[in-house]
Design a protein around this motif. Structure first.
Motif, short mmCIF file in Angstrom:
data_model
loop_
_atom_site.label_atom_id
_atom_site.label_comp_id
_atom_site.label_asym_id
_atom_site.label_seq_id
_atom_site.Cartn_x
_atom_site.Cartn_y
_atom_site.Cartn_z
N UNK A 180 0.86 -1.22 0.07
CA UNK A 180 -0.03 0.10 -0.07
C UNK A 180 0.77 1.32 -0.10
N UNK A 181 0.19 2.28 -0.26
CA UNK A 181 0.96 3.73 -0.22
C UNK A 181 0.47 4.29 1.14
N UNK A 182 1.03 5.42 1.59
CA UNK A 182 0.48 5.88 2.72
C UNK A 182 -0.97 6.21 2.81
N UNK A 183 -1.31 5.76 3.72
CA UNK A 183 -2.89 6.09 4.10
C UNK A 183 -3.03 7.05 5.27
N UNK A 184 -3.60 8.05 5.18
CA UNK A 184 -4.14 9.15 6.13
C UNK A 184 -4.83 8.82 7.35
N UNK A 185 -4.17 8.84 8.56
CA UNK A 185 -4.99 8.52 9.64
C UNK A 185 -5.54 9.83 10.34
N UNK A 186 -5.03 10.70 10.66
CA UNK A 186 -5.40 11.92 11.32
C UNK A 186 -4.59 13.13 10.83
N UNK A 187 -5.18 14.32 10.77
CA UNK A 187 -4.26 15.30 10.64
C UNK A 187 -4.69 16.77 11.33
N UNK A 188 -3.62 17.82 11.28
CA UNK A 188 -4.13 18.89 12.25
C UNK A 188 -3.63 19.78 11.48
N UNK A 189 -4.75 21.25 11.95
CA UNK A 189 -4.36 22.45 11.06
C UNK A 189 -3.69 23.36 11.90
N UNK A 190 -3.29 22.94 13.31
CA UNK A 190 -2.90 23.97 14.18
C UNK A 190 -3.08 23.30 15.47
N UNK A 191 -2.35 23.92 16.72
CA UNK A 191 -2.53 23.47 18.12
C UNK A 191 -3.96 23.71 18.37
#
Lengths: 115, 113
Positions: A41-52
């Motif tokens: 598989x490639x990379x799969x996105x779990x979570x992300x964040x736009x800032x604190x």
């Protein structure tokens, strides 16, 4: 030099245990990401964040939580680890290239084995 | 919906040959396209990206890629290839609607000395 640092590099956990993966960036980037990479598989996105203080669900968030207490730090938390979460996890920060156009800077990865 | 396809899981060639790694994408609007490389045992590194403008973009390590809207492709090229180019290469797609970037499954390149 700006960098993304992940800890630990390797982790062995037991099924049902709690696991915390940590990520620190000195890039002063607003955006940070957690991906997992599995064979075939490639990379799969779990979570992300736009800032604190912000966290968003990615494509495969089930079984994971995220925490962004500061600009520099972004953690991935497995409250009840399962063998299916055995994988290599990468943290990344994104530069100010504009929405969708940013270049990602990756940490060295954490190899997690859940027994 | 959006997706990235790298149809060749493995590519093997000899040093000195020209390399071209294929990438196609599916996205209804104007895409942002990237190539990243992962050397054995290492993390991913940025190679190049297409945002707008010139359809041929040049990146690090002598690589370049051509954006072709007509067939939704963004192939990576280098000539000549060197044994040190052996690595896994990932194509990725970004959208101007948010910061999420989607990765293909990667192409494992082996360059034989």
């Amino acid at each position: 030099e700006a960098a993304v640092t992940q800890s630990p590099r390797n982790k062995v956990a037991v099924t049902g245990g709690k696991v915390t993966l940590s990520c620190n960036q000195t890039n002063n980037h607003n955006n940070m990401y957690w991906y997992r990479q599995d064979t075939g598989h490639g990379l799969r996105l779990i979570h992300y964040s736009y800032g604190a203080g912000s966290t968003e669900k990615g494509d495969i968030p089930d079984g994971y939580k995220a925490s962004r207490p500061s600009q520099e730090n972004f953690s991935l938390i497995l409250e009840l680890a399962t063998p299916s979460q055995t994988s290599v996890y990468f943290c990344a920060s994104g530069d100010a290239g504009g929405a969708g156009a940013e270049t990602l800077y990756f940490g060295s990865g954490t190899r997690l084995t859940v027994l | 919906a959006q997706s990235v396809d790298q149809p060749d899981a493995h590519v093997t060639l000899s040093e000195g040959a020209s390399l071209e790694l294929r990438c196609s994408y599916s996205y209804s609007a104007a895409p942002y396209l990237f190539w990243y490389v992962q050397y054995p045992g290492q993390s991913l590194q940025f190679l190049l990206k297409y945002i707008t403008g010139d359809t041929v973009v040049k990146g690090t390590k002598g690589f370049e890629a051509e954006f072709r809207k007509s067939n939704s492709s963004f192939n990576l090229k280098k000539s000549p290839a060197h044994w040190s180019d052996s690595a896994k290469y990932f194509c990725a797609l970004g959208r101007n609607s948010n910061n999420r970037i989607f990765f293909g499954d990667g192409t494992q390149l082996v360059v034989k000395p």
